[in-house]
Design an enzyme around this catalytic site. Structure first.
Site, mmCIF file in Angstrom:
data_model
loop_
_atom_site.group_PDB
_atom_site.id
_atom_site.type_symbol
_atom_site.label_atom_id
_atom_site.label_comp_id
_atom_site.label_asym_id
_atom_site.label_seq_id
_atom_site.Cartn_x
_atom_site.Cartn_y
_atom_site.Cartn_z
ATOM 1 N N ALA A 1 0.984 -1.228 0.009
ATOM 2 C CA ALA A 1 -0.063 0.066 0.058
ATOM 3 C C ALA A 1 0.916 1.226 0.090
ATOM 4 C CB ALA A 1 -0.980 0.012 1.358
ATOM 5 N N GLY B 1 0.925 -5.248 0.973
ATOM 6 C CA GLY B 1 -0.017 -5.667 0.007
ATOM 7 C C GLY B 1 0.593 -6.283 -1.175
ATOM 8 N N GLU C 1 0.287 -9.781 -0.109
ATOM 9 C CA GLU C 1 -1.298 -9.989 0.118
ATOM 10 C C GLU C 1 -2.002 -10.161 -1.372
ATOM 11 O OE1 GLU C 1 -2.499 -7.758 4.288
ATOM 12 O OE2 GLU C 1 -2.030 -6.377 2.343
ATOM 13 N N GLU D 1 4.129 -4.080 8.056
ATOM 14 C CA GLU D 1 3.075 -3.152 8.256
ATOM 15 C C GLU D 1 3.349 -2.685 9.962
ATOM 16 O OE1 GLU D 1 0.863 -5.070 5.035
ATOM 17 O OE2 GLU D 1 2.338 -5.592 6.616
#
Length: 275
Positions: free
Chosen positions: A72, A119, A122, A142
């Protein structure tokens, strides 16, 4: 500053159909393929289009340049709410990258050409098969920035590699190598960097040579049996795993730690945590 490449989100994902395989390439290299709302919109739309194309039987997702995705875009995230900064405004239900909660009944193959962090990892967790460069690394950093792996890392990873290994990635924020990812069952194949896309295409072509309806039915059966339907479904909001993830996200990202972590990332400094 907005990069010219972000002015039109359609340029952020390159789409090519090779036979029965659609190749979707993340193309935000100036930001290490970090995921903002434009990239989420572009990849989500490209995935939906490929999913609805009867000629496409398998889909490969890869990254342009030397990075698969750095995750992200924390600079974008630090300036606004999650839904406004890193999700598609038109389809917030798709979640991060337009992929992590968008069910596609056609097999997805991740061709991980470089680092897959946050991300980026992910996205691979939302795929069915993973081919990785031997130079790739996988991680969920994160917690280093006061956040947590909210787009599937916390609710999907343990299904693949077990709770202890999942907790190691989620709690330490330390990445692992492609070789270790292979040993842990996070990826299917590890190949030299120059062979990643070819190896992923070979796997996708093998899948697409099989009976299309049987393949789609088999994918759904495996996912539903492996996760008890808790991370994929017609209404993901009602599923316990995502409900837990969403509640923790709502408490974590706007917190003092979350704001400090994202600000530190944007300012390229170490976060200063309160006692």
């Amino acid at each position: 500053m907005t990069h010219p490449a972000d002015a039109d989100h359609s340029t952020l994902v390159l789409t090519e159909v090779r036979g029965h395989v659609a190749v979707l390439t993340l193309n935000r290299m100036h930001a290490r393929n970090a995921i903002d709302s434009g990239l989420s919109t572009a990849l989500g739309e490209a995935l939906a289009q490929a999913a609805g194309d009867p000629a496409v039987r398998a889909i490969v997702i890869t990254g342009q340049g030397s990075v698969f995705s750095s995750g992200a875009d924390l600079k974008a995230l630090s300036k606004g709410l999650i839904a406004q900064s890193v999700h598609s405004p038109e389809h917030p239900e798709w979640d991060l990258a337009g992929v992590v909660r968008q069910w596609c009944d056609k097999p997805l193959v991740a061709a991980v050409n470089g680092a897959a962090l946050g991300g980026g990892l992910e996205i691979t967790l939302a795929c069915d098969l993973v081919v990785a460069s031997d130079a790739a690394v996988f991680g969920l950093p994160e917690v280093r920035w006061g956040l947590f792996a909210a787009a599937g890392g916390a609710v999907r990873l343990h299904h693949l590699i077990g709770m202890r290994r999942a907790l190691e990635l989620v709690l330490t924020g330390t990445p692992i190598t492609a070789t270790q990812a292979l040993e842990w069952g996070l990826v299917n194949r590890v190949v030299p960097p120059t062979d990643v896309l070819d190896a992923a295409m070979s796997m996708a072509n093998l899948v697409s040579s099989n009976a299309p309806r049987a393949v789609r039915a088999a994918k759904r059966a495996v996912h539903q049996a492996a996760t008890d339907g808790s991370v994929w479904g017609e209404d993901w909001r009602a599923h316990t795993d995502w409900a837990v993830s969403s509640s923790i996200t709502a408490a974590t990202f706007p917190s003092d730690e979350g704001r400090e972590g994202m600000q530190a990332f944007a300012e390229k400094r170490d976060p200063r945590w309160a006692d």
